[in-house]
Design a protein around this motif. Structure first.
Motif, PDB file in Angstrom:
ATOM      1  N   GLY A   1     -39.004 100.071  93.171  1.00 13.34           N
ATOM      2  CA  GLY A   1     -39.770  99.014  92.510  1.00 13.34           C
ATOM      3  C   GLY A   1     -39.121  98.600  91.202  1.00 13.34           C
ATOM      4  O   GLY A   1     -39.075  97.408  90.866  1.00 13.34           O
ATOM      5  N   ALA A   2     -38.615  99.594  90.461  1.00 13.29           N
ATOM      6  CA  ALA A   2     -37.918  99.288  89.203  1.00 13.29           C
ATOM      7  C   ALA A   2     -36.663  98.464  89.466  1.00 13.29           C
ATOM      8  O   ALA A   2     -36.353  97.517  88.719  1.00 13.29           O
ATOM      9  CB  ALA A   2     -37.569 100.584  88.480  1.00 13.29           C
ATOM     10  N   ALA A   3     -35.952  98.823  90.536  1.00 10.39           N
ATOM     11  CA  ALA A   3     -34.740  98.070  90.875  1.00 10.39           C
ATOM     12  C   ALA A   3     -35.088  96.634  91.270  1.00 10.39           C
ATOM     13  O   ALA A   3     -34.410  95.675  90.862  1.00 10.39           O
ATOM     14  CB  ALA A   3     -33.999  98.770  92.014  1.00 10.39           C
ATOM     15  N   LEU A   4     -36.149  96.483  92.071  1.00 13.63           N
ATOM     16  CA  LEU A   4     -36.561  95.135  92.482  1.00 13.63           C
ATOM     17  C   LEU A   4     -36.992  94.300  91.272  1.00 13.63           C
ATOM     18  O   LEU A   4     -36.769  93.090  91.227  1.00 13.63           O
ATOM     19  CB  LEU A   4     -37.696  95.223  93.497  1.00 13.63           C
ATOM     20  CG  LEU A   4     -37.328  95.830  94.855  1.00 13.63           C
ATOM     21  CD1 LEU A   4     -38.564  95.988  95.732  1.00 13.63           C
ATOM     22  CD2 LEU A   4     -36.290  94.961  95.556  1.00 13.63           C
ATOM     23  N   LEU A   5     -37.617  94.961  90.311  1.00 17.74           N
ATOM     24  CA  LEU A   5     -38.021  94.270  89.083  1.00 17.74           C
ATOM     25  C   LEU A   5     -36.792  93.752  88.333  1.00 17.74           C
ATOM     26  O   LEU A   5     -36.812  92.649  87.778  1.00 17.74           O
ATOM     27  CB  LEU A   5     -38.822  95.235  88.197  1.00 17.74           C
ATOM     28  CG  LEU A   5     -39.693  94.605  87.109  1.00 17.74           C
ATOM     29  CD1 LEU A   5     -40.725  93.670  87.709  1.00 17.74           C
ATOM     30  CD2 LEU A   5     -40.376  95.698  86.283  1.00 17.74           C
ATOM     31  N   CYS A   6     -35.740  94.551  88.331  1.00 19.70           N
ATOM     32  CA  CYS A   6     -34.479  94.111  87.701  1.00 19.70           C
ATOM     33  C   CYS A   6     -33.941  92.864  88.410  1.00 19.70           C
ATOM     34  O   CYS A   6     -33.496  91.907  87.766  1.00 19.70           O
ATOM     35  CB  CYS A   6     -33.440  95.237  87.766  1.00 19.70           C
ATOM     36  SG  CYS A   6     -33.825  96.673  86.751  1.00 19.70           S
ATOM     37  N   GLY A   7     -33.978  92.901  89.749  1.00 21.51           N
ATOM     38  CA  GLY A   7     -33.507  91.746  90.500  1.00 21.51           C
ATOM     39  C   GLY A   7     -34.354  90.516  90.262  1.00 21.51           C
ATOM     40  O   GLY A   7     -33.845  89.392  90.155  1.00 21.51           O
ATOM     41  N   ALA A   8     -35.685  90.724  90.182  1.00 20.20           N
ATOM     42  CA  ALA A   8     -36.584  89.595  89.927  1.00 20.20           C
ATOM     43  C   ALA A   8     -36.323  88.995  88.543  1.00 20.20           C
ATOM     44  O   ALA A   8     -36.371  87.767  88.371  1.00 20.20           O
ATOM     45  CB  ALA A   8     -38.042  90.066  90.036  1.00 20.20           C
ATOM     46  N   TRP A   9     -36.038  89.852  87.577  1.00 20.07           N
ATOM     47  CA  TRP A   9     -35.710  89.378  86.225  1.00 20.07           C
ATOM     48  C   TRP A   9     -34.477  88.474  86.265  1.00 20.07           C
ATOM     49  O   TRP A   9     -34.475  87.364  85.719  1.00 20.07           O
ATOM     50  CB  TRP A   9     -35.484  90.577  85.309  1.00 20.07           C
ATOM     51  CG  TRP A   9     -34.863  90.258  83.990  1.00 20.07           C
ATOM     52  CD1 TRP A   9     -33.542  90.355  83.658  1.00 20.07           C
ATOM     53  CD2 TRP A   9     -35.517  89.744  82.808  1.00 20.07           C
ATOM     54  NE1 TRP A   9     -33.343  89.967  82.366  1.00 20.07           N
ATOM     55  CE2 TRP A   9     -34.538  89.585  81.812  1.00 20.07           C
ATOM     56  CE3 TRP A   9     -36.846  89.420  82.509  1.00 20.07           C
ATOM     57  CZ2 TRP A   9     -34.828  89.107  80.542  1.00 20.07           C
ATOM     58  CZ3 TRP A   9     -37.133  88.947  81.231  1.00 20.07           C
ATOM     59  CH2 TRP A   9     -36.144  88.795  80.276  1.00 20.07           C
ATOM     60  N   ASN A  10     -33.419  88.949  86.932  1.00 20.82           N
ATOM     61  CA  ASN A  10     -32.202  88.140  87.047  1.00 20.82           C
ATOM     62  C   ASN A  10     -32.484  86.842  87.793  1.00 20.82           C
ATOM     63  O   ASN A  10     -31.985  85.767  87.421  1.00 20.82           O
ATOM     64  CB  ASN A  10     -31.114  88.928  87.786  1.00 20.82           C
ATOM     65  CG  ASN A  10     -30.510  90.022  86.927  1.00 20.82           C
ATOM     66  OD1 ASN A  10     -30.513  89.924  85.692  1.00 20.82           O
ATOM     67  ND2 ASN A  10     -29.996  91.064  87.556  1.00 20.82           N
ATOM     68  N   GLY A  11     -33.280  86.956  88.878  1.00 19.12           N
ATOM     69  CA  GLY A  11     -33.580  85.770  89.672  1.00 19.12           C
ATOM     70  C   GLY A  11     -34.341  84.717  88.890  1.00 19.12           C
ATOM     71  O   GLY A  11     -34.064  83.513  89.015  1.00 19.12           O
ATOM     72  N   VAL A  12     -35.283  85.155  88.077  1.00 18.00           N
ATOM     73  CA  VAL A  12     -36.057  84.199  87.266  1.00 18.00           C
ATOM     74  C   VAL A  12     -35.147  83.513  86.246  1.00 18.00           C
ATOM     75  O   VAL A  12     -35.238  82.295  86.041  1.00 18.00           O
ATOM     76  CB  VAL A  12     -37.224  84.931  86.559  1.00 18.00           C
ATOM     77  CG1 VAL A  12     -37.839  84.031  85.491  1.00 18.00           C
ATOM     78  CG2 VAL A  12     -38.276  85.342  87.572  1.00 18.00           C
ATOM     79  N   LEU A  13     -34.279  84.301  85.618  1.00 17.04           N
ATOM     80  CA  LEU A  13     -33.393  83.717  84.602  1.00 17.04           C
ATOM     81  C   LEU A  13     -32.425  82.705  85.216  1.00 17.04           C
ATOM     82  O   LEU A  13     -32.167  81.642  84.635  1.00 17.04           O
ATOM     83  CB  LEU A  13     -32.607  84.821  83.881  1.00 17.04           C
ATOM     84  CG  LEU A  13     -33.409  85.772  82.992  1.00 17.04           C
ATOM     85  CD1 LEU A  13     -32.475  86.738  82.273  1.00 17.04           C
ATOM     86  CD2 LEU A  13     -34.237  85.005  81.969  1.00 17.04           C
ATOM     87  N   VAL A  14     -31.885  83.039  86.387  1.00 17.21           N
ATOM     88  CA  VAL A  14     -30.871  82.176  87.005  1.00 17.21           C
ATOM     89  C   VAL A  14     -31.527  81.006  87.748  1.00 17.21           C
ATOM     90  O   VAL A  14     -31.191  79.833  87.521  1.00 17.21           O
ATOM     91  CB  VAL A  14     -29.978  82.985  87.978  1.00 17.21           C
ATOM     92  CG1 VAL A  14     -28.994  82.056  88.693  1.00 17.21           C
ATOM     93  CG2 VAL A  14     -29.230  84.069  87.225  1.00 17.21           C
ATOM     94  N   ALA A  15     -32.466  81.324  88.642  1.00 17.79           N
ATOM     95  CA  ALA A  15     -33.064  80.278  89.484  1.00 17.79           C
ATOM     96  C   ALA A  15     -34.181  79.526  88.777  1.00 17.79           C
ATOM     97  O   ALA A  15     -34.369  78.332  89.009  1.00 17.79           O
ATOM     98  CB  ALA A  15     -33.604  80.910  90.775  1.00 17.79           C
TER      99      ALA A  15
END
Length: 345
Positions: free
Chosen positions: A117-131
Motif C-alpha cells: 500500500g505504501a508503494a502504491l501510494l508512492c506511485g499515486a503521488w508520482n501519477g498525480v504530479l505528472v498526469a
C-alpha cells in the motif's frame, strides 16, 4: 537472415551472448550446474536470482518510458516498502516447549499488504504530479526520490532493521521445485503484464500515448488515467522488489536498499530496445537488458576488477545507448556511410 538481424531482440540477445561467451573463457566452471539438497546451484542461477529485483523494476519502468515518462524514484520506493515490511514483521523470540522461536510482530500478510500500500501510494503521488499537475516526469519523481529515502531513514532512525521471522525469508531466498522462488514471482509479473499488453488494448493505448499524447487525447483516449496507471504500476513492481530485497538480506537498510536501482532499470529498458522518446517498447527486451546488467556485474566481480569499474562500464554503455538513439547521430552516421560508399565506388 536480414529478418533475424533486424529483429528488435537481436541486439540485446547478442550482447548477452557475448557476455556469456566472455564468462565461459574468463570464469572457470561458469556454466556448471549442480543440485545440493534438492536446490539447483550455479553461476547462471545466481545471476538470474540476483537480477530478479532489477527485472521487476525494469518491467514497471518499461511502461513509464513507453509513455515518454521516467521514474527516478524507484529506489526510494524499494526502500520504503522494505522498511515498512521489516518494521511491521520484525520478530519476537518466544519459548515453545523449551525451544526458542520467533513470531512476527504483525501478521505477515498484513505487513506485506501495508508495505505494498505504501508503494502504491508512492506511485499515486508520482501519477498525480505528472498526469494531474503536468509536472515534468523527471522533476516530479525527483521529489519522491529525495523525500522517499529520507522518510525511510526517518522511520528507522537511519538504522538497519533486522527481521527474525523465518517465513518472510522464503520470499527472497526460498526455493520452489529446486529454483529460487523469486524467479517464479518475476515470471508471474512478466506473464500477467505481457497478457495485459497483448490481449487487451492497454498496450496499444500506452503506445499511442507515447507516440503522440495530444493526438491520443484528441482521439478519445484518457491519457491522464493511462499515465497515472503506469506510474502506479511501476511503483507496485518496485514495492515487490523491495520486499524481495528485504527478505533476501533479512533486514531493511533504508540507506542502501535499492540505491541507484532506478538507473539500472532505465539502462535495462534502453538496452532492451525501448525508445526513450516513447511509443516503442519491449517487455522481453527489458528483461534481457536486466540480465545483461547483472551478468556484467557478476563478470566484473568474478574476474577481480574493482567495483568502481562497474560504474564506469555502465556509464559507457548508457552513453553508447543514448547516442545510438539520437536522430542527429543516425543522420550523421547515414551521411558518413553514404559518402564512404560513394568514395569507394
Amino acid at each position: 537472415m536480414h529478418k533475424l538481424l533486424h529483429h528488435p531482440l537481436f541486439r540485446p540477445l547478442a550482447a548477452l551472448a557475448i557476455l556469456l561467451l566472455v564468462d565461459l573463457f574468463m570464469i572457470p566452471g561458469f556454466f556448471h550446474l549442480e543440485i545440493k539438497d534438492g536446490h539447483l546451484y550455479g553461476s547462471l542461477i545466481d545471476i538470474a536470482n540476483r537480477a530478479a529485483p532489477l527485472i521487476l523494476a525494469a518491467i514497471g519502468m518499461t511502461l513509464v518510458i513507453a509513455t515518454r515518462g521516467i521514474d527516478i524514484s524507484v529506489g526510494a520506493t524499494v526502500a520504503i516498502s522494505g522498511t515498512v515490511a521489516a518494521m511491521l514483521i520484525g520478530g519476537t523470540m518466544v519459548m515453545e516447549n523449551g525451544v526458542p522461536s520467533y513470531v512476527a510482530n504483525t501478521p505477515m500478510w498484513i505487513a506485506l499488504a501495508v508495505a505494498m500500500g505504501a508503494a502504491l501510494l508512492c506511485g499515486a503521488w508520482n501519477g498525480v504530479l505528472v498526469a494531474g499537475l503536468g509536472l515534468q516526469p523527471i522533476v516530479a519523481t525527483l521529489i519522491l526520490m529525495v523525500a522517499g529515502r529520507g522518510l525511510a531513514q526517518l522511520f528507522t532512525d537511519g538504522q538497519i532493521v533486522t527481521v527474525y521471522y523465518q517465513p518472510f525469508f522464503f520470499l527472497g531466498s526460498g526455493y520452489l521445485f529446486g529454483l529460487p522462488f523469486s524467479l517464479f514471482i518475476v515470471a508471474a509479473v512478466f506473464i500477467v503484464t505481457a497478457l495485459l499488453l497483448r490481449k487487451t488494448a492497454l498496450g496499444l493505448f500506452i503506445q499511442s500515448v507515447g507516440i503522440n499524447p495530444v493526438a491520443a487525447r484528441l482521439a478519445g483516449l484518457k491519457t491522464a488515467s493511462l499515465i497515472f496507471f503506469v506510474y502506479v504500476f511501476c511503483a507496485a513492481c518496485a514495492g515487490v522488489a523491495g520486499l524481495m530485497i528485504t527478505s533476501n538480506i533479512k533486514s531493511a537498510d533504508a540507506n542502501n536498499a535499492g540505491l541507484l536501482l532506478e538507473l539500472d532499470a532505465i539502462l535495462a529498458v534502453t538496452l532492451g530496445g525501448t525508445s526513450l522518446a516513447g511509443g516503442k517498447f519491449s517487455l522481453a527486451g527489458s528483461v534481457i537488458g536486466a540480465l545483461i546488467i547483472q551478468t556484467l556485474t557478476y563478470t566484473i566481480y568474478s574476474i577481480g576488477l574493482p567495483p568502481e569499474v562497474n560504474m564506469v562500464v555502465k556509464s559507457v554503455v548508457v552513453f553508447l545507448v543514448c547516442v545510438s538513439q539520437s536522430s542527429e547521430f543516425k543522420t550523421i552516421w547515414r551521411r558518413a556511410f553514404s559518402a564512404s560508399v560513394k568514395g569507394n565506388a
